[in-house]
Motif scaffolding. Structure first.
Motif, PDB file in Angstrom:
ATOM      1  N   ASP A   1      -0.690   5.155   2.802  1.00  0.00           N
ATOM      2  CA  ASP A   1       0.069   4.815   1.605  1.00  0.00           C
ATOM      3  C   ASP A   1      -0.425   3.469   1.093  1.00  0.00           C
ATOM      4  OD1 ASP A   1       2.172   3.656  -0.084  1.00  0.00           O
ATOM      5  OD2 ASP A   1       3.321   5.426   0.479  1.00  0.00           O
ATOM      6  N   ALA A   2      -1.190   3.479   0.001  1.00  0.00           N
ATOM      7  CA  ALA A   2      -1.822   2.261  -0.503  1.00  0.00           C
ATOM      8  C   ALA A   2      -0.796   1.242  -0.976  1.00  0.00           C
ATOM      9  CB  ALA A   2      -2.785   2.607  -1.638  1.00  0.00           C
ATOM     10  N   LEU A   3       0.305   1.705  -1.558  1.00  0.00           N
ATOM     11  CA  LEU A   3       1.337   0.786  -2.040  1.00  0.00           C
ATOM     12  C   LEU A   3       2.036   0.091  -0.879  1.00  0.00           C
ATOM     13  CD1 LEU A   3       2.746   3.011  -4.900  1.00  0.00           C
ATOM     14  CD2 LEU A   3       1.647   0.783  -5.202  1.00  0.00           C
ATOM     15  N   GLU A   4       2.330   0.842   0.175  1.00  0.00           N
ATOM     16  CA  GLU A   4       2.962   0.232   1.346  1.00  0.00           C
ATOM     17  C   GLU A   4       2.021  -0.753   2.020  1.00  0.00           C
ATOM     18  OE1 GLU A   4       4.547   2.978   4.131  1.00  0.00           O
ATOM     19  OE2 GLU A   4       5.972   3.864   2.720  1.00  0.00           O
ATOM     20  N   GLN A   5       0.757  -0.381   2.123  1.00  0.00           N
ATOM     21  CA  GLN A   5      -0.210  -1.278   2.740  1.00  0.00           C
ATOM     22  C   GLN A   5      -0.352  -2.570   1.948  1.00  0.00           C
ATOM     23  OE1 GLN A   5      -3.859   0.969   3.260  1.00  0.00           O
ATOM     24  NE2 GLN A   5      -3.197   1.757   5.237  1.00  0.00           N
ATOM     25  N   TRP A   6      -0.335  -2.460   0.622  1.00  0.00           N
ATOM     26  CA  TRP A   6      -0.394  -3.656  -0.224  1.00  0.00           C
ATOM     27  C   TRP A   6       0.774  -4.592   0.097  1.00  0.00           C
ATOM     28  CZ3 TRP A   6      -3.658  -5.889  -3.690  1.00  0.00           C
ATOM     29  CH2 TRP A   6      -3.128  -6.887  -4.526  1.00  0.00           C
ATOM     30  N   SER A   7       1.973  -4.045   0.129  1.00  0.00           N
ATOM     31  CA  SER A   7       3.165  -4.843   0.395  1.00  0.00           C
ATOM     32  C   SER A   7       3.129  -5.460   1.795  1.00  0.00           C
ATOM     33  CB  SER A   7       4.417  -3.976   0.229  1.00  0.00           C
ATOM     34  OG  SER A   7       5.584  -4.731   0.460  1.00  0.00           O
TER      35      SER A   7
ATOM     36  N   PRO B   1      -4.515  -8.623   1.163  1.00  0.00           N
ATOM     37  CA  PRO B   1      -5.234  -7.514   0.533  1.00  0.00           C
ATOM     38  C   PRO B   1      -6.374  -8.006  -0.353  1.00  0.00           C
ATOM     39  CG  PRO B   1      -3.219  -7.943  -0.685  1.00  0.00           C
ATOM     40  CD  PRO B   1      -3.194  -8.856   0.519  1.00  0.00           C
ATOM     41  N   THR B   2      -7.102  -7.065  -0.897  1.00  0.00           N
ATOM     42  CA  THR B   2      -8.237  -7.350  -1.765  1.00  0.00           C
ATOM     43  C   THR B   2      -8.086  -6.598  -3.087  1.00  0.00           C
ATOM     44  OG1 THR B   2      -9.549  -5.476  -0.994  1.00  0.00           O
ATOM     45  CG2 THR B   2      -9.717  -7.532   0.284  1.00  0.00           C
ATOM     46  N   ALA B   3      -9.003  -6.843  -3.984  1.00  0.00           N
ATOM     47  CA  ALA B   3      -8.996  -6.109  -5.258  1.00  0.00           C
ATOM     48  C   ALA B   3      -9.181  -4.610  -5.035  1.00  0.00           C
ATOM     49  CB  ALA B   3     -10.095  -6.647  -6.175  1.00  0.00           C
ATOM     50  N   ASP B   4      -9.938  -4.232  -4.009  1.00  0.00           N
ATOM     51  CA  ASP B   4     -10.104  -2.812  -3.718  1.00  0.00           C
ATOM     52  C   ASP B   4      -8.790  -2.192  -3.251  1.00  0.00           C
ATOM     53  OD1 ASP B   4     -12.761  -2.627  -4.467  1.00  0.00           O
ATOM     54  OD2 ASP B   4     -13.505  -3.131  -2.473  1.00  0.00           O
ATOM     55  N   ASP B   5      -7.975  -2.964  -2.529  1.00  0.00           N
ATOM     56  CA  ASP B   5      -6.652  -2.472  -2.145  1.00  0.00           C
ATOM     57  C   ASP B   5      -5.776  -2.281  -3.380  1.00  0.00           C
ATOM     58  OD1 ASP B   5      -7.082  -2.488   0.696  1.00  0.00           O
ATOM     59  OD2 ASP B   5      -6.893  -4.667   0.654  1.00  0.00           O
ATOM     60  N   ALA B   6      -5.892  -3.204  -4.332  1.00  0.00           N
ATOM     61  CA  ALA B   6      -5.141  -3.052  -5.585  1.00  0.00           C
ATOM     62  C   ALA B   6      -5.586  -1.800  -6.334  1.00  0.00           C
ATOM     63  CB  ALA B   6      -5.329  -4.284  -6.467  1.00  0.00           C
ATOM     64  N   LEU B   7      -6.889  -1.537  -6.335  1.00  0.00           N
ATOM     65  CA  LEU B   7      -7.415  -0.355  -7.014  1.00  0.00           C
ATOM     66  C   LEU B   7      -6.869   0.919  -6.369  1.00  0.00           C
ATOM     67  CD1 LEU B   7      -9.289   0.987  -9.056  1.00  0.00           C
ATOM     68  CD2 LEU B   7     -11.182   0.649  -7.434  1.00  0.00           C
ATOM     69  N   ALA B   8      -6.828   0.952  -5.044  1.00  0.00           N
ATOM     70  CA  ALA B   8      -6.283   2.121  -4.350  1.00  0.00           C
ATOM     71  C   ALA B   8      -4.813   2.322  -4.696  1.00  0.00           C
ATOM     72  CB  ALA B   8      -6.458   1.955  -2.841  1.00  0.00           C
ATOM     73  N   ALA B   9      -4.064   1.223  -4.803  1.00  0.00           N
ATOM     74  CA  ALA B   9      -2.648   1.324  -5.154  1.00  0.00           C
ATOM     75  C   ALA B   9      -2.466   1.820  -6.586  1.00  0.00           C
ATOM     76  CB  ALA B   9      -1.975  -0.036  -4.968  1.00  0.00           C
ATOM     77  N   LEU B  10      -3.302   1.337  -7.507  1.00  0.00           N
ATOM     78  CA  LEU B  10      -3.238   1.813  -8.891  1.00  0.00           C
ATOM     79  C   LEU B  10      -3.497   3.316  -8.957  1.00  0.00           C
ATOM     80  CD1 LEU B  10      -5.128  -1.008 -10.828  1.00  0.00           C
ATOM     81  CD2 LEU B  10      -2.670  -0.535 -10.892  1.00  0.00           C
ATOM     82  N   ARG B  11      -4.494   3.760  -8.229  1.00  0.00           N
ATOM     83  CA  ARG B  11      -4.818   5.186  -8.243  1.00  0.00           C
ATOM     84  C   ARG B  11      -3.684   6.016  -7.642  1.00  0.00           C
ATOM     85  NH1 ARG B  11     -11.222   4.255  -6.733  1.00  0.00           N
ATOM     86  NH2 ARG B  11     -11.945   4.108  -8.907  1.00  0.00           N
TER      87      ARG B  11
END
Length: 265
Positions: free
Chosen positions: A3-9, A182-192
């Protein structure tokens, strides 16, 4: 599938300073160095334009309104003034909003408050530069951005979390390892994960010049939760580990149009 959003948080939560260190600091480590924001907008106004500005100008197509979220002193929006009919600046810091107003050459509105809690009008283009790393609830943050855009959302983010530059100093002074993400790539995964597949431009930004060394030492000292009497040690480490000054910072600009936004929200 992660879950990219959970990982971001979770990754942002890991940046919390250990309580035993925080309890012993005489000043808040969450330093807002307004001088950096002012130097940034002055550099951007002098040019050249960045890919973020190019994306904003392309979406404005010669004329339109802008909502600048986390505006600071205006580095993301004011260099595009030639195509802006009205700009709304949202920021939590009243002094930075005053700096924005002092440099604005187009009709503008200032909104003091935290996004997405604060109210703001919709605009043709929503721009948000260097704020995502302060947004643990990325879904709510991005949905609010998308819901306020008529044409396009443009988001700028550093390739790596800005505080990672202090990791070696945290290890030296406190003997602890700080997060790498996190990184910008993590943000990209969350956006997707939210259903947004943005245009992605990766670029390099020249570092700001002319920051007094004493200022850098003082800001770093407070970020590291160290007392004033340790300033000399910090200065020594900064001199020892400082790059040549010729390096650039990795940046990423995300942009997506209103048709995609409608489906995503």
């Amino acid at each position: 599938m992660p879950d990219a959003l959970e990982q971001w948080s979770e990754q942002l939560a890991a940046w919390a300073i250990p309580e035993h260190i925080l309890a012993g600091t005489p000043e808040s480590p969450w330093v807002l160095n307004r001088k950096v924001f002012v130097r940034r907008v002055e550099k951007q106004l002098a040019g050249p334009r960045t890919p973020t500005h190019a994306a904003v100008l392309e979406a404005l197509a010669g004329s339109g309104t802008v909502l600048d979220v986390g505006a600071g002193a205006g580095a993301a929006s004011l260099p595009c003034a030639s195509a802006i009919t009205h700009v709304t600046a949202v920021d939590i810091d009243a002094e930075l909003l005053a700096e924005f107003a002092a440099r604005a050459t187009v009709p503008h509105r200032l909104v003091e408050g935290r996004w997405p809690d604060v109210g703001a009008p919709r605009a043709d283009v929503v721009v948000c530069a260097n704020v995502l790393y302060n947004a643990p609830d990325l879904a709510s943050f991005v949905r609010a951005l998308t819901g306020h855009a008529h044409r396009k959302v443009v988001v700028e983010i550093a390739e790596a979390h800005p505080l990672t530059t202090l990791n070696a100093l945290w290890r030296h002074f406190h003997g602890i390892d700080r997060p790498a993400g996190p990184t910008a790539d993590d943000a990209l995964a969350a956006l997707r994960q939210l259903g947004i597949d943005p245009e992605v431009v990766r670029w390099r930004r020249e570092p700001l010049r002319h920051q007094p060394f004493e200022e850098a030492v003082d800001v770093t000292r407070r970020q590291l939760c160290l007392p004033p009497e340790r300033a000399g040690e910090i200065a020594h480490e900064l001199r020892r580990t400082a790059p040549s000054g010729r390096g650039t910072h990795g940046m990423v600009t995300f942009a997506w149009g209103s048709a995609r936004l409608t489906r995503a929200v």
